[in-house]
Structure formats: C-alpha cells, structure tokens
Design a protein around this motif. Structure first.
Motif, PDB file in Angstrom:
ATOM      1  N   ALA A   1       0.816  -1.217   0.000  1.00 22.25           N
ATOM      2  CA  ALA A   1       0.000   0.000   0.000  1.00 22.25           C
ATOM      3  C   ALA A   1       0.845   1.261   0.000  1.00 22.25           C
ATOM      4  O   ALA A   1       0.523   2.234  -0.676  1.00 22.25           O
ATOM      5  CB  ALA A   1      -0.914  -0.010   1.217  1.00 22.25           C
ATOM      6  N   LEU A   2       1.942   1.235   0.763  1.00 21.74           N
ATOM      7  CA  LEU A   2       2.723   2.469   0.899  1.00 21.74           C
ATOM      8  C   LEU A   2       3.551   2.774  -0.341  1.00 21.74           C
ATOM      9  O   LEU A   2       4.210   3.816  -0.392  1.00 21.74           O
ATOM     10  CB  LEU A   2       3.606   2.389   2.146  1.00 21.74           C
ATOM     11  N   THR A   3       3.528   1.907  -1.311  1.00 17.55           N
ATOM     12  CA  THR A   3       4.171   2.259  -2.582  1.00 17.55           C
ATOM     13  C   THR A   3       3.172   3.032  -3.448  1.00 17.55           C
ATOM     14  O   THR A   3       3.530   3.561  -4.492  1.00 17.55           O
ATOM     15  CB  THR A   3       4.656   1.004  -3.348  1.00 17.55           C
TER      16      THR A   3
ATOM     17  N   MET B   1       4.238  -5.480   5.707  1.00 18.85           N
ATOM     18  CA  MET B   1       3.457  -5.898   4.541  1.00 18.85           C
ATOM     19  C   MET B   1       2.797  -4.701   3.846  1.00 18.85           C
ATOM     20  O   MET B   1       2.276  -4.820   2.756  1.00 18.85           O
ATOM     21  CB  MET B   1       2.349  -6.890   4.950  1.00 18.85           C
ATOM     22  N   LEU B   2       2.828  -3.563   4.530  1.00 14.62           N
ATOM     23  CA  LEU B   2       2.295  -2.351   3.896  1.00 14.62           C
ATOM     24  C   LEU B   2       3.375  -1.669   3.046  1.00 14.62           C
ATOM     25  O   LEU B   2       3.074  -0.813   2.217  1.00 14.62           O
ATOM     26  CB  LEU B   2       1.831  -1.351   4.961  1.00 14.62           C
ATOM     27  N   SER B   3       4.631  -2.028   3.338  1.00 14.01           N
ATOM     28  CA  SER B   3       5.747  -1.331   2.692  1.00 14.01           C
ATOM     29  C   SER B   3       6.531  -2.314   1.834  1.00 14.01           C
ATOM     30  O   SER B   3       6.343  -3.532   1.910  1.00 14.01           O
ATOM     31  CB  SER B   3       6.711  -0.791   3.752  1.00 14.01           C
ATOM     32  N   ASP B   4       7.461  -1.750   1.139  1.00 19.48           N
ATOM     33  CA  ASP B   4       8.478  -2.601   0.528  1.00 19.48           C
ATOM     34  C   ASP B   4       9.398  -3.015   1.687  1.00 19.48           C
ATOM     35  O   ASP B   4       9.911  -2.135   2.399  1.00 19.48           O
ATOM     36  CB  ASP B   4       9.241  -1.782  -0.513  1.00 19.48           C
ATOM     37  N   PRO B   5       9.606  -4.297   1.930  1.00 15.37           N
ATOM     38  CA  PRO B   5      10.320  -4.734   3.134  1.00 15.37           C
ATOM     39  C   PRO B   5      11.693  -4.090   3.297  1.00 15.37           C
ATOM     40  O   PRO B   5      12.091  -3.714   4.393  1.00 15.37           O
ATOM     41  CB  PRO B   5      10.433  -6.251   2.966  1.00 15.37           C
ATOM     42  N   LYS B   6      12.382  -3.956   2.165  1.00 14.55           N
ATOM     43  CA  LYS B   6      13.738  -3.419   2.254  1.00 14.55           C
ATOM     44  C   LYS B   6      13.676  -1.963   2.740  1.00 14.55           C
ATOM     45  O   LYS B   6      14.388  -1.566   3.652  1.00 14.55           O
ATOM     46  CB  LYS B   6      14.385  -3.499   0.870  1.00 14.55           C
ATOM     47  N   THR B   7      12.789  -1.196   2.113  1.00  9.13           N
ATOM     48  CA  THR B   7      12.639   0.211   2.502  1.00  9.13           C
ATOM     49  C   THR B   7      12.240   0.302   3.966  1.00  9.13           C
ATOM     50  O   THR B   7      12.727   1.133   4.732  1.00  9.13           O
ATOM     51  CB  THR B   7      11.523   0.865   1.645  1.00  9.13           C
ATOM     52  N   PHE B   8      11.329  -0.556   4.353  1.00 11.44           N
ATOM     53  CA  PHE B   8      10.821  -0.554   5.724  1.00 11.44           C
ATOM     54  C   PHE B   8      11.972  -0.727   6.712  1.00 11.44           C
ATOM     55  O   PHE B   8      12.105   0.028   7.676  1.00 11.44           O
ATOM     56  CB  PHE B   8       9.792  -1.674   5.876  1.00 11.44           C
TER      57      PHE B   8
ATOM     58  N   ARG C   1      16.637   5.064   9.480  1.00 13.04           N
ATOM     59  CA  ARG C   1      16.718   6.436   8.971  1.00 13.04           C
ATOM     60  C   ARG C   1      15.509   7.305   9.354  1.00 13.04           C
ATOM     61  O   ARG C   1      15.632   8.516   9.496  1.00 13.04           O
ATOM     62  CB  ARG C   1      16.843   6.403   7.448  1.00 13.04           C
ATOM     63  N   ASP C   2      14.383   6.705   9.460  1.00 10.63           N
ATOM     64  CA  ASP C   2      13.186   7.521   9.736  1.00 10.63           C
ATOM     65  C   ASP C   2      12.266   6.786  10.721  1.00 10.63           C
ATOM     66  O   ASP C   2      11.139   6.394  10.387  1.00 10.63           O
ATOM     67  CB  ASP C   2      12.452   7.790   8.404  1.00 10.63           C
TER      68      ASP C   2
END
Lengths: 343, 467, 326
Positions: free
Chosen positions: A98-100, A151-158, A164-165
């Motif tokens: 979803a977050l993409t 599961m809402l994000s791209d796992p790597k980015t998450f 980082r954030d």
C-alpha cells in the motif's frame, strides 16, 4: 490413558494455571487443513465457510485441541490497501504494498466486517464457533503491527527506515495497531481468541534492537488492549527468537509460541510468567519419518510439561501445507502418550 | 461510568461497544480476593462467549454498569474457585440445602462455600451437551433435573476444584439432587450427609406436636428446629475438625453478613416488583436471587455488587425509568428455569416478572440475630420451598393473585424432576384464577417456535383476561 | 382400613388401632392413567395409581400413613389432602444413619394413632400385635427358605400371590403354596415396588428364570423385620435396622446387603425392575452393574405391559446368556 476433558475444558484449565488431564496439543494446523479437506487453497482463504469446514475436517482427522483460523499474515495489510495475488494452489502473494501507492496518512483503518478478506476470517470464526465452539477453542491469528507494517511497505525500505526515519515507522505502527485492534474487536465478538502473530519481528529477520524499538511496544499495546477483555493472549513469533527471549517477557503475553529456540532455555527464562507453546521443527514434521517424529516429539513434550505455568505441545510454526497427515497424527499420538498431568 | 445511559436491554455486541468507553483504571478497580493479576472480573460478555458461553450471543442484558459487574462476577466463578485453592483457601461444596450451610461455612476464615448443582445453567449458557452426555455415561438417567450436570463436573474436575469438604443434604430435599450426590460419592468423593426433615404442616386432627410459625408464616413442628440444629452442629464440628478453628462469634458475624445481603435483595425485589416500570430485567433478578445462596464464591464482593445494583435500581425507580414496555403484564414465575433464554423470551413477548418461587425461599428470608445462631439458622431454613407442602410453597403467589398483583403464572418444569412431576398440576389448580402456563424446559438450544407460540398465546390470554 | 405406603411404617402400630393395615401397592395402567389427570406424566406410575385408588376408594380408608421414602411418595399426600378428607400422617423415615428423627417420628405416630383410634397403644396391646405379625412373618420365612433352596422349591410368583395377604392386612388368611421345583437360572430381583397387579411380570420371568430372592417393596422385604423386644423400642429398633432402602444415604449398606444376598442365594444374575421415573433405581442402575458384578436384565415399566412379548424375548436372551455362563 482415557481423556477426560474436551479441548475447550483443557484450554480453560491451562489459562487459569491449573493442570489439565494432559497437555494441550495444538500443532499449528492452518492452511494444511485445506489439504485435509481436499480443498483448493484459494477457496480456503477466500471463503469463510470453506475455511471453517477445512478446519473442522482437520479437527476430525487429527483430534488436536484448537481450531486455527488463519491463512497468511498479509490479511490486515491487504485490507489497508496492499495488493495481493490469489493463486489457485498457493497462499496469497503480495503484489504491491500500500505504501508504494499512497502515504501513510491516506491509509484508512479497515472495517473488518467489510474490507477485503477480513470478513472471511469473521465468517470462518462464526461458522466454526457455531459448529464446535462448545468443545474446541477457536484461535484467530492476527498479524501484529510490525508484521502488518512490513506488509504495507516494501520490506527493504521498511527496514532501512527503521534506522533512517523511525518516526515514519512509528506512524505506520500506530495505524497498524489501530487496524489490529479493530480486527480483534470483531474477532472477539465473533467468538474467537486472538493470537498475535509477528513472524517478521523474529530475530531471523530483524535485530533485537529493532524488535525492542518497533515491534515490542506495539505487541504490548495490542496485548494490553486485549487484556481489557481479561483474555489470555498468545504471542507467536516464528524463526529464531533466542536473542529476544528476555524481551518477550515485556510483551505481557500470557502464552508464548516459539519456533527455533532451545525449549529448555525458553522454559528456564519464561515459564514463571508465561505458558510455553512449541516448538517442533516444521521441516521435521514435513519430512521426517513417523518413527523419528514419534521419538523427538516425546522428548520435546517430556521437557515441555515441566514448564511451571503450563505447556502446549505444538509445532514451531505452521504445519507445512503438504505435510503427510501420517506425520501430524504421529505428532499428536506421541504428545498424547507422554503429555499426561493426571494420574 | 457511563453518561446519560437510558435503561434498556442490549445484546452482546452492544455491550462490547459500550465496554470500550470504560477506562483501564475502572477495569482494574474491581477484583475478587483482592488480587490484581487474576482477580479482575469486569469483562464484557464477549469474553465469556469467547471461552465457550455460546448463548450469550443470543441473550439480552441490562445495560447498566452494575449489570456489567454482576455478569462479569458470575461468569468468573469457575476461575474464582480454582484461584481460591491456589491461594490456600478451602473450597467447601454445600449441596442440596440451598441457603443455610454456607452461612456456617463462611464462619470459618478462608473457607469458601459453593453449590456444585448451580452448574445446571452451564449446559444452557454454553449451548452444549458435554456435561449432560457425560452425566448420562456416569449413570444419571436422561429424564432428570439438569443439575445432573454437577455429576459430570465432579468427574471432569474442570469446572470447580476438588472440594476440601462436601456437605450433602438429603431427606426432604429434591430427590434428583440426592441421587446425583449419591453418584458423586460413587466417584470417590466423601460427602458428609445432612438430613433434612419433611416439614409436616399442622392439621386439625394432629395432637402430638407443638407447632411454631416461621417468619413467613409457615407452620412446622417445633422439634424439627432442634433436629436441624443438631445437623448444623454436625456441620460445625466437621468444620472445626477440618480447620482447627472453633469460634462461635464468627457465626454471628456470618449471619449478619448473610442478612445484609438478604435485606438488600429483598429491597431490590420489592422495588423492582412494585415500581410502575420494570427497572431491571428478570434474568438479572434471577441471578441476584440465587446469589443469596453463597455469593458466587466471594460473598463480600458479591454484596458490594448488589449494593451497586440496588443503587441503580433505586435511581431508575426515582426517575421512573424501566427496561420493559410500560404495558408489560405482571406474572409470577414458579420453579427457576435452567435455560436463561426463557427469561429473555418471556419478557420479549410482553411479560414482566413480579413474583418468583425459585425453590430457594430459605435463602431469601432474614435470619434472626437475637437468638442462638443454630436455632436462628434452623428457623430460617424451615421456610424452605421444597421441604413442605405445595400450598405453603406457593402461598405468597396465591396472595399476589388474590390481590390482583399477578395476572398470570408461568411454571417451568424439568422432565423427570420429582417435585415438578408432583406439584405442577396442583399449583395450576391452586392458581386457577389467572392463566397458568406450564412448560417443560427443553434441552439446551431446544427452544422451538412452537414453545414461543405457546408463550405468546399465554400472554394473549392474560391480555384478554385483563380486558 | 388404614392405608400405608412404606416398609418403614410399622404395621404393628397400625394394626394396634384396630384398623386393618392396607399397603398401598396399586399399579395398573388404568389407575395410572386416572392418576395422570392429577399429576404430570412423568410422575411415578405407582404414585399415580395409588392416588387414583385412594380417591376412588376413599370411603374405605379411616386414615393414611405415608413416609418420606421418596419425594413423590411423600408428595402424593399433598394431592390426597387436596382431594379427600382422609386424615394423613406422613412420617420422616430414615434417610441417613441417624436414628433420632425416626425414633421421634414413631413416638409421634403412636400419639397420633392413639388419638385417631381413641385407644392407648400400651405395651400389652403392642406385644399382642407384634406376636401376631411376627407369627405371620415366620410362616412366610419358612416359605422363603423353600423359595431360596437350591433347587428352588416354590416360585416367587406364587410367594407374591400369598404375600398379598400380608400387605392387605389379611393376616389370618391361609397361606398355601404348591411346590414347583425349578432348575432354571437363579436370579435376584431388585428395583421398584412389585405391585398387586405386577404378578404377571413375575410369572413371565419365571417361565425362564427362577427368582430366589428379592429386595423390592411388595414381595419379601417384610421378612427382614424381626422384632426381638416385644415393645415399642423393639419396633423402632427392628424397623430402623432393616436392610436399608436404596434411598438411605450413603447407600453402600444397600449394596453390601444385596451383595451378601446374591452370594447367599447362589444367584446367577439380577433382574432390575424399575418403574418409569423412579429416581432411586434409575440413577443407580449403572453403578449396580459394576458394583454387583452380575449380569443384569433391566425391565422398565409403566404398568402398561404392552411390550410383554418383547420383554419375553429379552428374558429368553438373558436366560441363554446365564446358561452359557453356568
């Protein structure tokens, strides 16, 4: 030895710190139930009545001590906007988180009775409860906020964002927590006991530090919410959890379901405050011979029933879908042979 | 706890919704045995439904905070009994006498009396045959009182812990109880049997006995008082032997405590039955009446809950608020129903319960405090519903009918229950001035449309008769 | 007549009033159906029949004496009280091992009977009655020995026909029983009361079996009353200490006594006769199977005897099973 209690009675005694006739035996028979019911997996996870029927078929086949309403951990994330593919013969596969597509602020808290496959669970619970609810506890697996968040994000980015954030991650967590609470609310009203599952918080996936900062607080918040209902809450984290065993005590869970952990160590560290569930190796239940399973399960259960606050003989994670039924039967028979508390 | 709550009956989902407004602080405030970890009992009805009480999905409950406390406490009883043992209290089963022996047991510190036969509601709350089927396997015939579930519960040891002592009454108590208890003894338990004499009413041609009257105007041979006192002495001596404590002053205190609750419940009944609008539902009122037996295993906490219920009801009566339609028809209920749903149903179909005879009169009457305690207990017990004649049992209902306070009577029967078999026709005859409906309580989850139609027709008959 | 209902009611006291003691042991489907107009269908058929009999024959009874033998038997007098003007005296019979209440109740009964009959039940009168009834019981005991002999010389069916005289208070009637040897399997009969009309079931049973002992109200239970001291205390002692009713709590003495009888009479099996809704036996049947360790044939009845052919088949099968064991 003759069984005196129903699974419902047995579980009821466990959660009030009483020893039942024998230990509860609850291998995590989830989607494997579709195999027992000779049902296409897609039907199992898209149709509540089918899911319940499969679970009931599994109970009739194996005689284990609880119904497990579960298919996979993406269910809340899907209702929050992540896209999934539904293969006929496999579990849903995430297509686009979803977050993409949108910002966390734009993600709505799902309505469990309406959104995506959440109603499938609720329908399955209702059906199973009506059919067997007086005899068998119904457990509904609810993905914990951390797992849903991933599961809402791209796992790597998450995972990168946890460093980082962290504030952004906490926003995701808060929303996932709200979604889980709403889902639990309806699960309870349908008649099931929520189990919190957080596979992606395992030390096989994230560091103990990340677990402590991002997973644990939301597990605890969800458990605190459920404790308002005076329910006894199971927390399941599969994979390796040895590095976070001490932290698990802080979650407030009443029962903890473990996978790749030395059972004796877990008992030593946790069993004064938690009931232990576990932890037969799922690759062994799928691939070992019945003789090997018999012996190893017996060894496990003999150690498990020494756990002070109680023990449930189980698999470390879900019984693999294609596990030979003979192996599951052997698991249960072995546990029934040695898992007695009463004379 | 809630603001501007208009009294009404709500279902489980509505209760869950309402429960969300309750703060964690309030939830933690109410606990039994003073324990913060497991003694919390202020849970929504959904909790107990999750743990197997399936009927809760169909029932309606009062929406007051007091009702939430009440139900949470009642449904927590099983756990409470196990916890009692875990913290070193003694759990004493007191079967069959329904109201008096617990007062003695509570005179001993840390001794918790309970009534195993009260488990007769469980098959209905759970909509389950597990206990009844097991009772059959253990020898109880199917046409018998649903309290046979107690036999299975003793066998299973999952509904209450193994009692430290069992006092079992026999004689002029219900035969089904006595037979069930005998089978329980056969499971290896060791009850101490207490004999209850039949309360023979005076007749013009009797010359041999001196007669006395109970507080409720029931006559009995004076010497039965002495006899009962000797049986209570036996209970006392067994308790002394068991606890190594022997302090009769505690008994006087225990009687005071029992009276405090009994007075409260009497006031609740009076307020509820006489108010213009029914301030509290019949199901909750039944649970309150039965609480007099033993306070659901924590007498002090239960009394506290009942005080809150009393306040709630008083407030509603003052405000002229009720939970039923203003035109609900006042009826009496004779013999308690093991199926709670029936109480909901009867109210839904237009009745209001304004008098009850739930076979526990002995637990409702106040115990005298200015005489020797055992004598006081004996004299209160001699009001018991089942130990005398049917006329004595329903005398108060007959008076209610005569005075026009009761427009109909509902009798619930259990197939195979000895006193139901013998009394029902007689009661019907005695109360024939108003419509009387006698129904057999079906097995769990067995209430049919046909039964609903019969109750609806009964309501219609009362309405016509009133017109 | 003075009607009575229970083995714990001393027949000597009733007879001492000058009235004829008449045991209420009515059981036929017609009376039972009549009783159903007054009671629910799930009332004991014996109680239903007795009530109907009393109501129909109320002119015959000067008084009735009941007991708290079981809940229904006790409550039947509530109904009688509503429907007739017959004086009723219901006494508390022993339900636990505590003679106090029973002894007091007998004292009470004596006073009430004295008032009723306007007659002092003094020692002399009681001695006379005790001797009269003991004498009759002795005659039946002699017969019972023949019934219990091995092989059995008289049938229980014939014994029952004769014993009806005792129960109906016809103590001066001649007791004649023709010998009728049997080598059929020996069984012991237990359960609910064998009523006056239930002789046909005994006959049916004894076509294939021989009942050599029983513990039912209505056949030979009265033989266990043996009054040694010929006075009121002797009566109390004998009646209180008779082999206990299954309803006495705890009931292990019932089991012990019955087990001893099973051995004494060299029984091969047990026939359990239970009336519908008779709690005292219905609840114990399962336990009896394990406690006695004998094969049990269960016969349930509402006195309709509509299923006699079916019962007959079951008796045959039971006999066959016993023979294969012998």
């Amino acid at each position: 030895m003759r069984e005196t209690l129903t699974p419902r009675e047995r579980f009821g005694l466990l959660v009030i710190d009483e020893k039942p006739d024998r230990c509860n035996i609850i291998p995590l028979v989830t989607s494997h139930a579709a195999e027992i019911a000779r049902m296409k997996l897609k039907k199992y996870y898209t149709n509540g009545e089918a899911m319940a029927r499969a679970q009931i078929a599994a109970i009739e086949e194996y005689g284990h001590d609880a119904i497990s309403i579960f298919s996979e951990v993406g269910i809340i994330a899907e209702a929050m906007g992540s896209d999934f593919d539904y293969p006929d013969d496999d579990l849903p596969v995430i297509k686009r988180p979803a977050l993409t597509k949108k910002n966390i602020e734009d993600i709505k808290i799902p309505v469990p009775k309406r959104d995506k496959r959440l109603p499938v669970y609720l329908e399955a619970i209702g059906y199973a409860y009506q059919s067997l609810g007086d005899k068998v506890p119904i457990l509904a697996y609810v993905p914990a906020p951390f797992t849903t968040g991933m599961m809402l994000s791209d796992p790597k980015t998450f995972l990168i964002q946890t460093i980082r954030d962290p504030d952004h991650i906490k926003k995701i967590m808060e929303k996932s927590l709200q979604a889980a609470i709403e889902f639990c609310y309806d699960i309870i009203d349908a008649g099931a006991l929520p189990i919190i599952v957080d596979p992606l918080a395992s030390s096989s996936v994230v560091s103990p530090k990340a677990y402590k900062n991002f997973a644990l607080p939301y597990e605890r918040a969800l458990i605190d919410f459920l404790h308002r209902y005076d329910l006894d809450i199971i927390l399941h984290i599969c994979g390796n959890t040895e590095p976070i065993l001490d932290l698990l005590l802080e979650t407030g869970a009443d029962l903890v379901s473990l996978d790749q952990v030395d059972l004796s160590l877990a008992i030593e560290k946790l069993s004064k405050r938690m009931r232990i569930i576990g932890n037969f190796d799922t690759s062994k239940i799928a691939f070992s011979s019945p003789e090997e399973i018999m012996e190893e399960v017996k060894n496990m259960v003999k150690r498990g029933i020494k756990s002070k606050k109680g023990y449930i003989a189980s698999t470390g994670c879900e019984v693999p879908i294609k596990t030979p039924p003979e192996n599951v039967r052997t698991f249960i028979n072995a546990a029934k042979e040695v898992g007695w508390y009463w004379e | 706890m809630f603001e501007d709550l208009k009294p009404k009956k709500i279902n489980l989902t509505e209760w869950s919704h309402q429960f969300r407004k309750i703060s964690d602080q309030i939830i933690k405030k109410y606990k039994y045995y003073g324990n913060q970890d497991w003694g919390i009992y202020l849970s929504p009805l959904a909790t107990f439904m999750v743990y197997g009480a399936r009927q809760l999905k169909r029932l309606k409950f009062d929406n007051s905070f007091a009702a939430l406390r009440l139900w949470g406490f009642v449904f927590n009883e099983s756990e409470r009994l196990f916890r009692a043992k875990q913290v070193g209290k003694k759990v004493i089963a007191t079967m069959g006498d329904l109201g008096t022996i617990p007062v003695i047991v509570m005179s001993f510190p840390d001794c918790i009396p309970f009534y195993p036969e009260c488990i007769w509601w469980t098959p209905f709350f759970n909509e389950s045959f597990i206990l009844l089927d097991m009772a059959t396997k253990l020898g109880a015939p199917e046409p018998a009182c649903f309290s046979r579930a107690a036999l299975a519960a003793f066998y299973k040891k999952a509904y209450f812990p193994k009692p430290d002592l069992i006092f079992a009454s026999t004689g002029a108590s219900c035969d089904d109880y006595s037979c069930i208890m005998q089978l329980i003894e056969g499971l290896g338990y060791n009850p101490i049997w207490i004999e209850i004499p039949f309360r023979r009413k005076s007749r013009s041609y009797f010359v041999a006995d001196d007669y006395e009257h109970t507080k409720w105007g029931i006559d009995y041979p004076k010497r039965f008082e002495t006899y009962l006192m000797s049986e209570y002495e036996k209970v006392w001596q067994n308790m002394v032997e068991f606890t190594d404590i022997n302090n009769r002053n505690y008994l006087a205190k225990s009687i005071k405590n029992a009276n405090r609750l009994r007075k409260l419940v009497e006031n609740i009944k009076k307020l509820s039955y006489e108010a213009e609008l029914a301030p509290f539902p019949g199901l909750e009122l039944m649970v309150i009446e039965f609480g007099n037996l033993y306070g659901y295993a924590d007498f002090d906490e239960w009394t506290d809950i009942i005080e809150m219920v009393y306040e709630t009801i008083s407030e509603r009566v003052q405000k002229g608020e009720g939970v039923l339609n203003p035109d609900a028809l006042p009826i009496a209920w004779v013999t308690p129903s093991p199926d709670p749903y029936l109480l909901n149903l009867v109210e839904d179909l237009g009745c209001r319960i304004v008098a009850t005879e739930y076979v526990i009169n002995q637990a409702l009457v106040e115990i005298e405090e200015d005489i020797e305690p055992f004598q006081a207990l004996a004299r209160s017990f001699l009001n018991a519903s089942l130990i005398g004649s049917t006329e004595q049992r329903v005398r108060r209902i007959i008076e209610g009918v005569e005075h026009g306070r009761i427009l109909g009577v509902l009798i619930t029967n259990m197939l195979g229950c000895s006193h139901c078999a013998m009394e029902t026709r007689l009661i019907q005859q005695m109360l024939s001035k108003v419509p009387v409906l006698s129904i057999d309580v079906p097995a769990p989850f067995g209430i049919t449309e046909q039964l609903k139609s019969r109750i609806a027709a009964f309501v219609e008959t009362i309405r016509c008769a009133r017109r | 007549m003075i009607g009575y209902t229970c083995s714990y009611i001393p027949v000597e006291l009733l007879a001492a009033t000058g009235l004829k003691p008449y045991r209420l042991l009515h059981g036929d489907i017609g009376l039972s159906k009549d009783g159903e107009r007054l009671l629910r269908i799930d009332a004991c058929p014996l109680v239903k029949s007795n009530i109907a009999y009393i109501v129909k024959n109320q002119d015959k009874f000067t008084a009735l004496v009941g007991s708290t033998g079981c809940d229904m038997a006790r409550r039947m007098f509530d109904i009688v009280d509503e429907l007739t003007d017959i004086p009723v005296y219901v006494l508390n019979n022993p339900r636990t091992d505590n003679p106090k209440i029973f002894n007091d109740e007998i004292d009470w009964l004596v006073k009430e009977l004295e008032h009723l009959s306007n007659r002092k039940l003094n020692d002399d009168l009681l001695r006379l009655e005790i001797e009269r009834w003991e004498n009759v019981r002795e005659q039946y005991r002699t017969l019972n020995k023949k019934r219990a002999a091995n092989p059995s010389l008289i049938s229980t069916s014939d014994f029952h026909k004769a014993a009806i005289n005792y129960y109906k208070g016809d103590v001066d009637a001649q007791i004649n029983i023709t010998e009728n040897h049997s080598v059929n399997p020996r069984v012991y009969l237990i359960g609910s009361a064998i009523t006056y009309g239930a002789n046909q079931i005994l006959e049916l049973l004894e076509q294939e079996l021989r009942i050599v002992g029983d513990f039912n109200c209505g056949i030979s239970r009265f033989l266990n009353i043996e009054i040694k001291d010929k006075n009121l205390n002797g009566i109390k002692h004998a009646y209180y200490n008779q082999p206990p009713c299954i309803f006495k709590r705890p009931n292990h003495k019932f089991y012990e006594w019955t087990s001893s009888q099973l051995k004494k009479y060299a029984c091969d099996g047990i026939v359990a006769w239970t009336l519908d809704y008779c709690d005292s036996y219905e609840f114990e049947l399962k336990r009896m199977e394990s406690r006695f360790g004998f094969p049990i044939l269960r016969i349930r009845s509402d006195f309709s005897f509509q299923n006699l052919s079916q019962i007959k088949t079951r008796i045959s099968a039971f006999r066959e099973m016993l023979c294969s064991k012998i």
